[in-house]
Each structure stands twice: as C-alpha cells, then as structure tokens.
Design a protein around this motif. Sequence first.
Motif, PDB file in Angstrom:
ATOM      1  N   LYS A 167       9.689  14.777 -18.317  1.00  0.00           N
ATOM      2  CA  LYS A 167       9.662  14.625 -16.856  1.00  0.00           C
ATOM      3  C   LYS A 167      11.054  14.878 -16.321  1.00  0.00           C
ATOM      4  O   LYS A 167      11.968  14.167 -16.739  1.00  0.00           O
ATOM      5  CB  LYS A 167       9.217  13.224 -16.482  1.00  0.00           C
ATOM      6  CG  LYS A 167       9.379  12.944 -14.971  1.00  0.00           C
ATOM      7  CD  LYS A 167       9.023  11.538 -14.578  1.00  0.00           C
ATOM      8  CE  LYS A 167       9.213  11.364 -13.075  1.00  0.00           C
ATOM      9  NZ  LYS A 167       8.797  10.059 -12.607  1.00  0.00           N
ATOM     10  N   TRP A 197      10.526   3.450 -23.336  1.00  0.00           N
ATOM     11  CA  TRP A 197      10.287   3.050 -21.944  1.00  0.00           C
ATOM     12  C   TRP A 197       8.819   2.657 -21.755  1.00  0.00           C
ATOM     13  O   TRP A 197       8.502   1.619 -21.216  1.00  0.00           O
ATOM     14  CB  TRP A 197      10.679   4.207 -21.028  1.00  0.00           C
ATOM     15  CG  TRP A 197      10.355   4.027 -19.580  1.00  0.00           C
ATOM     16  CD1 TRP A 197       9.275   4.554 -18.929  1.00  0.00           C
ATOM     17  CD2 TRP A 197      11.102   3.286 -18.605  1.00  0.00           C
ATOM     18  NE1 TRP A 197       9.315   4.185 -17.595  1.00  0.00           N
ATOM     19  CE2 TRP A 197      10.419   3.414 -17.383  1.00  0.00           C
ATOM     20  CE3 TRP A 197      12.281   2.535 -18.656  1.00  0.00           C
ATOM     21  CZ2 TRP A 197      10.878   2.816 -16.217  1.00  0.00           C
ATOM     22  CZ3 TRP A 197      12.732   1.940 -17.487  1.00  0.00           C
ATOM     23  CH2 TRP A 197      12.035   2.084 -16.283  1.00  0.00           C
ATOM     24  N   GLN A 198       7.923   3.534 -22.210  1.00  0.00           N
ATOM     25  CA  GLN A 198       6.487   3.263 -22.103  1.00  0.00           C
ATOM     26  C   GLN A 198       5.737   3.902 -23.258  1.00  0.00           C
ATOM     27  O   GLN A 198       6.138   4.956 -23.756  1.00  0.00           O
ATOM     28  CB  GLN A 198       5.933   3.833 -20.791  1.00  0.00           C
ATOM     29  CG  GLN A 198       5.971   2.852 -19.644  1.00  0.00           C
ATOM     30  CD  GLN A 198       5.604   3.501 -18.328  1.00  0.00           C
ATOM     31  OE1 GLN A 198       6.193   4.514 -17.971  1.00  0.00           O
ATOM     32  NE2 GLN A 198       4.647   2.935 -17.622  1.00  0.00           N
ATOM     33  N   GLY A 257       0.694  -0.182 -10.799  1.00  0.00           N
ATOM     34  CA  GLY A 257      -0.138  -1.043  -9.954  1.00  0.00           C
ATOM     35  C   GLY A 257      -1.628  -0.703 -10.042  1.00  0.00           C
ATOM     36  O   GLY A 257      -2.459  -1.603 -10.203  1.00  0.00           O
ATOM     37  N   PRO A 258      -1.992   0.590  -9.945  1.00  0.00           N
ATOM     38  CA  PRO A 258      -3.424   0.930 -10.027  1.00  0.00           C
ATOM     39  C   PRO A 258      -3.992   0.805 -11.436  1.00  0.00           C
ATOM     40  O   PRO A 258      -5.159   1.110 -11.667  1.00  0.00           O
ATOM     41  CB  PRO A 258      -3.475   2.388  -9.568  1.00  0.00           C
ATOM     42  CG  PRO A 258      -2.130   2.699  -9.017  1.00  0.00           C
ATOM     43  CD  PRO A 258      -1.157   1.760  -9.624  1.00  0.00           C
ATOM     44  N   ILE A 299       5.227  10.790 -15.901  1.00  0.00           N
ATOM     45  CA  ILE A 299       4.950   9.904 -17.032  1.00  0.00           C
ATOM     46  C   ILE A 299       3.449   9.622 -17.093  1.00  0.00           C
ATOM     47  O   ILE A 299       2.798   9.845 -18.109  1.00  0.00           O
ATOM     48  CB  ILE A 299       5.765   8.602 -16.919  1.00  0.00           C
ATOM     49  CG1 ILE A 299       7.266   8.920 -17.020  1.00  0.00           C
ATOM     50  CG2 ILE A 299       5.344   7.626 -18.019  1.00  0.00           C
ATOM     51  CD1 ILE A 299       8.195   7.744 -16.815  1.00  0.00           C
ATOM     52  N   GLU A 300       2.903   9.139 -15.984  1.00  0.00           N
ATOM     53  CA  GLU A 300       1.461   8.919 -15.919  1.00  0.00           C
ATOM     54  C   GLU A 300       0.777  10.277 -15.757  1.00  0.00           C
ATOM     55  O   GLU A 300       1.379  11.236 -15.285  1.00  0.00           O
ATOM     56  CB  GLU A 300       1.116   8.015 -14.724  1.00  0.00           C
ATOM     57  CG  GLU A 300       1.822   6.662 -14.719  1.00  0.00           C
ATOM     58  CD  GLU A 300       1.324   5.710 -15.788  1.00  0.00           C
ATOM     59  OE1 GLU A 300       0.266   5.982 -16.387  1.00  0.00           O
ATOM     60  OE2 GLU A 300       2.010   4.700 -16.030  1.00  0.00           O
ATOM     61  N   VAL A 312       5.600  -1.474  -5.875  1.00  0.00           N
ATOM     62  CA  VAL A 312       4.322  -2.165  -6.008  1.00  0.00           C
ATOM     63  C   VAL A 312       3.951  -3.044  -4.816  1.00  0.00           C
ATOM     64  O   VAL A 312       4.777  -3.424  -4.032  1.00  0.00           O
ATOM     65  CB  VAL A 312       4.367  -3.114  -7.221  1.00  0.00           C
ATOM     66  CG1 VAL A 312       2.961  -3.275  -7.783  1.00  0.00           C
ATOM     67  CG2 VAL A 312       5.351  -2.662  -8.250  1.00  0.00           C
ATOM     68  N   LYS A 344      10.430   6.774  -5.204  1.00  0.00           N
ATOM     69  CA  LYS A 344       9.062   6.999  -4.746  1.00  0.00           C
ATOM     70  C   LYS A 344       8.510   5.731  -4.147  1.00  0.00           C
ATOM     71  O   LYS A 344       8.469   4.698  -4.792  1.00  0.00           O
ATOM     72  CB  LYS A 344       8.201   7.362  -5.950  1.00  0.00           C
ATOM     73  CG  LYS A 344       8.440   8.716  -6.494  1.00  0.00           C
ATOM     74  CD  LYS A 344       7.227   9.016  -7.342  1.00  0.00           C
ATOM     75  CE  LYS A 344       7.572   9.987  -8.422  1.00  0.00           C
ATOM     76  NZ  LYS A 344       6.495  10.037  -9.394  1.00  0.00           N
ATOM     77  N   ARG A 377      -5.747   5.852  -5.992  1.00  0.00           N
ATOM     78  CA  ARG A 377      -4.613   4.989  -5.631  1.00  0.00           C
ATOM     79  C   ARG A 377      -4.835   4.323  -4.277  1.00  0.00           C
ATOM     80  O   ARG A 377      -4.577   3.140  -4.102  1.00  0.00           O
ATOM     81  CB  ARG A 377      -3.329   5.812  -5.545  1.00  0.00           C
ATOM     82  CG  ARG A 377      -2.711   6.127  -6.854  1.00  0.00           C
ATOM     83  CD  ARG A 377      -1.465   6.984  -6.641  1.00  0.00           C
ATOM     84  NE  ARG A 377      -0.939   7.454  -7.907  1.00  0.00           N
ATOM     85  CZ  ARG A 377      -0.160   6.742  -8.711  1.00  0.00           C
ATOM     86  NH1 ARG A 377       0.200   5.532  -8.369  1.00  0.00           N
ATOM     87  NH2 ARG A 377       0.267   7.234  -9.858  1.00  0.00           N
ATOM     88  N   HIS A 400       5.651   3.624  -5.724  1.00  0.00           N
ATOM     89  CA  HIS A 400       5.918   2.848  -6.928  1.00  0.00           C
ATOM     90  C   HIS A 400       6.432   1.462  -6.606  1.00  0.00           C
ATOM     91  O   HIS A 400       6.551   0.629  -7.477  1.00  0.00           O
ATOM     92  CB  HIS A 400       6.917   3.571  -7.835  1.00  0.00           C
ATOM     93  CG  HIS A 400       6.300   4.775  -8.466  1.00  0.00           C
ATOM     94  ND1 HIS A 400       6.980   5.629  -9.270  1.00  0.00           N
ATOM     95  CD2 HIS A 400       5.039   5.259  -8.388  1.00  0.00           C
ATOM     96  CE1 HIS A 400       6.176   6.595  -9.683  1.00  0.00           C
ATOM     97  NE2 HIS A 400       4.997   6.386  -9.149  1.00  0.00           N
TER      98      HIS A 400
HETATM   99  P1  XMP Z   1       5.426   8.864 -12.885  1.00  0.00           P
HETATM  100  O1  XMP Z   1       4.021   8.987 -13.386  1.00  0.00           O
HETATM  101  O2  XMP Z   1       5.537   9.139 -11.425  1.00  0.00           O
HETATM  102  O3  XMP Z   1       5.809   7.338 -13.114  1.00  0.00           O
HETATM  103  O4  XMP Z   1       6.389   9.695 -13.701  1.00  0.00           O
HETATM  104  C1  XMP Z   1       7.112   6.814 -13.079  1.00  0.00           C
HETATM  105  C2  XMP Z   1       7.036   5.329 -13.394  1.00  0.00           C
HETATM  106  O5  XMP Z   1       6.340   4.621 -12.369  1.00  0.00           O
HETATM  107  C3  XMP Z   1       5.181   3.980 -12.879  1.00  0.00           C
HETATM  108  N1  XMP Z   1       4.104   4.146 -11.886  1.00  0.00           N
HETATM  109  C4  XMP Z   1       3.713   3.206 -11.012  1.00  0.00           C
HETATM  110  N2  XMP Z   1       4.126   1.940 -10.842  1.00  0.00           N
HETATM  111  N3  XMP Z   1       2.556   1.671  -9.080  1.00  0.00           N
HETATM  112  C5  XMP Z   1       3.517   1.173  -9.883  1.00  0.00           C
HETATM  113  O6  XMP Z   1       3.859   0.013  -9.748  1.00  0.00           O
HETATM  114  C6  XMP Z   1       2.093   2.943  -9.194  1.00  0.00           C
HETATM  115  O7  XMP Z   1       1.212   3.373  -8.459  1.00  0.00           O
HETATM  116  C7  XMP Z   1       2.705   3.746 -10.221  1.00  0.00           C
HETATM  117  N4  XMP Z   1       2.525   5.020 -10.635  1.00  0.00           N
HETATM  118  C8  XMP Z   1       3.398   5.238 -11.643  1.00  0.00           C
HETATM  119  C9  XMP Z   1       4.887   4.682 -14.187  1.00  0.00           C
HETATM  120  O8  XMP Z   1       4.155   3.850 -15.074  1.00  0.00           O
HETATM  121  C10 XMP Z   1       6.268   5.016 -14.670  1.00  0.00           C
HETATM  122  O9  XMP Z   1       6.896   3.905 -15.269  1.00  0.00           O
END
Ligand code: XMP
Length: 521
Positions: free
Chosen positions: A513, A441-442, A401-402, A518-519, A357, A352, A299, A355
Amino acid sequence: MSNAGHSRIVILDFGSQYTQVIARRIRECNVYSIILPYNASAKEIASHEPKGIILSGGPSSVYAKKAPHPNKAVFTMGLPVLGICYGVQLMAHFFGGKVEHSERREYGAAKLNVAQDCPLFKGLGATMDIWNSHGDKVTKLPKGFKAVAHTENAPYAAIEDRKRGFYGLQFHPEVVHTPRGKELLENFVHTICKAPADWTMGSFIDETCERIRKQVGDDHVLLGLSGGVDSSVAAALLHKAIGDQLTCVFVNNGLLRANEAEAVQKLFGDNFKIKLKYVDATKRFLTKLKGVTDPEKKRKIIGNEFVYVFQDATKSLARGKASKFKWLAQGTLYPDVIESVAIGGNPAALIKSHHNVGGLPKDMDFKLLEPLRELFKDEVRLVGAELGLPKEVVQRQPFPGPGLAVRILGDITKERIRILQEADSIVVAEMKSSGWYYKVWQSFAVLLPVKSVGVMGDERTYENCCALRIVESQDGMTADWVRLPYDLLARISSRIVNEVKGINRCVYDITSKPPGTIEWE
Ligand code: XMP
C-alpha cells in the motif's frame, strides 16, 4: 491546559512527514511535546510555556516564494531552538548564512564525524550513524555559528551558536535509521533546555483522573466500547476516575471476530466491574446488509445503523431519568487533533476521515469528553498496561469499524460470517503461537466471492477461496506485505483448508500500500 504541571517542548511543523515522530521521541524522553503549525504566533507559543523549540523538517526550499517561515519571535524568546533539516536551513537563512540546492539529493545512511565538543553530542562519541533526506543544505554559516560535525558531503551537518542556544542538524535524529538519535534529542531536552523528565504515564493517569472528576462532577458519562485499544483504554481510565458514573455501550453488529462479544463482556463487565450495556443488534445489521455487495454502501449502512442502535440504547438506559447522561466519551487521539499543515503533499496530512471510528450521533445532546486527546497510540498502550488491561487488548491489531463486513467480499450471510470467523481465528492463533502477531501491523483472512475446484480425499470439492493479508506498517498510511516464513504460511493454509468447512483454497496477498489498500473493501 491539563498538563499544567509538565515541562514542555514546542515543535513547529513545516510539513515534514516526520514531525509526529519528533514529538513521540521527545515524549519517550519523558518530556511533553506539542506540535503547532509553523506560523504559530509568539503569543500562542508562549502560552505553552515551553522549555525549548524544535523546527521540524519540511519539503520546501527556504528561498521558494511560498516557503513557510516561522514567526521571528521564535529566535528572540530566549529559548533554546533546535532546527532539524529544513529547520536548520531556516535558521541559517534567517541569521544571514547561505542555503544552496545541491544537484544530488542526499538520501539514506551516512557517517557523521563529531569534531567539536557540543552538548548535543554529549556521550555519543566521535562518530555516529545518521540518516539524511534532503535536497538543499547550508553552505555558509551565519555569524555566531560554528560547525560541530560533518559528513563526507556536508561540512555543516551539525551547527551551533551555543551562546544563544541555537542548534541545527542537517540529518534526522528522530528516525530509527539514526540509531542514537534519541540520545541526541535527550541531550537537547534535558541538558540544553533543562526540561526535567516529568512526563510519565503514571502522572498522566493521576492528573487525568483528577481533571475528569472535576469536569464531570456528579454527572453520568456514556462511552461506546468497541473492544479496540482506544475505547478500551478510555473505558478503563474513566472507570478509574468516576467508577459507576461511567456506563459503556457495546454493540454487537454481528460482524465481530469469533468470541469477541463474550471476551469484551468478560473483561469489562466481570473483571473491571464496569457498567456495561450489551446490545446484540446482529439481526438489525444483517437485515439491512442483505444483498448489499457494494463496499461503500456496506460502510454507510453499518455507520448509520450503529448510530440508530446507539441512540436506542441510550434512550433505554435513560428511560425515566431525564437527561441522565450529560457526557459522551470518545477515544480521540492526538494525531486526530493536530492541525496538519499540508505543504508539498505531505502524506501525514491525508488522514482518512472514515477511519476515525465512531459514526457518532452528532445531534445528540452531549458534552464531549476526550480523555486521550493528548496521547499518541504508543502512549495509549502504555496507559492501558498501567491500568491493568491485558496484553491481548493493549497490543491488539487494528480492526475496522465495519468489522468483517469489509472482509467478506460480495454478499454477507450468516454462513459466510461463520466461515470467515473460523478462518480468522486460525490466523490469529497461528500468528500468536509463532510470535508473529505482535510483530506485524495486521494479519487477517479475507473471504473472496470466488469458488474453485479442489480434491479432498477422493472427492472433488467446489468451495470458497480465502486470501491472507498480513502487513507491516507504521501508521496504516503505507504498508508492505510481510515476508512470513513459508512453514508458517503453510501451516495457516493447511489448517484453514482442513478445518474450515467451506474453504478449499488459500492465497497470499503480496500487494503493498500504495497502490493497494490494507483491507480489501
Ligand atoms: P486501508 O484499507 O484504507 O486501511 O488501507 C488502513 C487502516 O485502517 C483500518 N480501517 C478502518 N478502521 N474504520 C476503522 O476504524 C474503517 O472503516 C476502516 N477501514 C479500514 C484498516 O484495518 C487499516 O488498519
């Protein structure tokens, strides 16, 4: 205030996880809403010239030592006030009623009986399905108030002091589990507050374009376009406002979905005729990522490299024309702007930062332009649709973003990117053709650093394993895996294993979660 022409409702936030939902519902009534911290001063509230005030719910007890209380002026401004859950308890407490802690927390669905004529319930009938989530409740009405509705457990589920324009609800009209709650809120804003329905995306677009033109004058604006919903809508909006004074920079970091780079160039360059600088920085990113397996390092490298690439692109665009770009536009949304109050561990406050971006060049000498900073995500989608962006863009799922870097566990190589891109394309295609893509959602594939044995025809294989991650969520903060029909899962899996060279096994991720994310990285 950009929304000078609109009537407004102020929502004071006492820390409920539903405060933003209240604000969105009010806007769905075509009335602009603003969230302010619970202790906003009378001056600040008045500066928005609201037509009414809503006191949100919250996790506290009104008698607690550190309980959040609003400025007293809230009740003397001559404005209608609606208290929801903790909000009604505050109201009752303030006017001399009594609030008590009930042994049994009331949580979940209930039937509301509306016993008195009350403008809040106009047109809603004598009974209503509602949703509760509270420990404390009002047990003695303050002077001037009367009960208008009750449930089996709560004699004061809805109260009013119509003369002064004060209304209170023990339940939550804003959540979907109160099916007719939106009509109730409509009654509050339109009938009681007399706020006209003047907040529409059409008027937002016109006014924002006007404001951007005034703000920017003859200057030029730069926008980092990622292809995601927010930057795409910001690009279309700015283009409508200032045409060729906008230049978008699209960085291909080599970690995009298959065909993404072409699709963005086609849509914005060819269709919209937006000035687009396409930078293929694949090599730069992949060189930096070589041999890196630690998720946080990945990241960081990608975030930093993006800044360098963006800066280089800006320099080359401005070459010879000193300080050509005065403005940097960003697709910041309202939830990033709201001052969150963290009372009793409100999860909505835990945004967070990684996130949000961008990883944008802070030391660059730009003025910031944030044309979407008043909007919620669903409003951004509506604006995008109104500006003529296709459904594939405005309704697209979030993409980190990554990029694929956080979905390729372990080493990132060209070959592994190719494998994941192909698997990802199959997931997207099957989700779309089955109608599931827009319901979740995804939905994506993750390439695992695990090889396993299989058979293909008569041959033994030893190939990669991929995981399918398909989740439902409201905002990405919490999520659950989707109970996808077996035949759809079967089709995705068999297509991936048969068509993607390098994958011979597919597994389904059934982690919610929290505790999972999610990721995968
Ligand atoms: P996680 O994995 O933390 O993800 O449960 C929650 C949401 O955020 C997205 N995500 C990101 N979006 N930059 C972004 O713009 C990032 O580095 C990043 N990491 C996670 C993820 O796809 C999910 O929708």
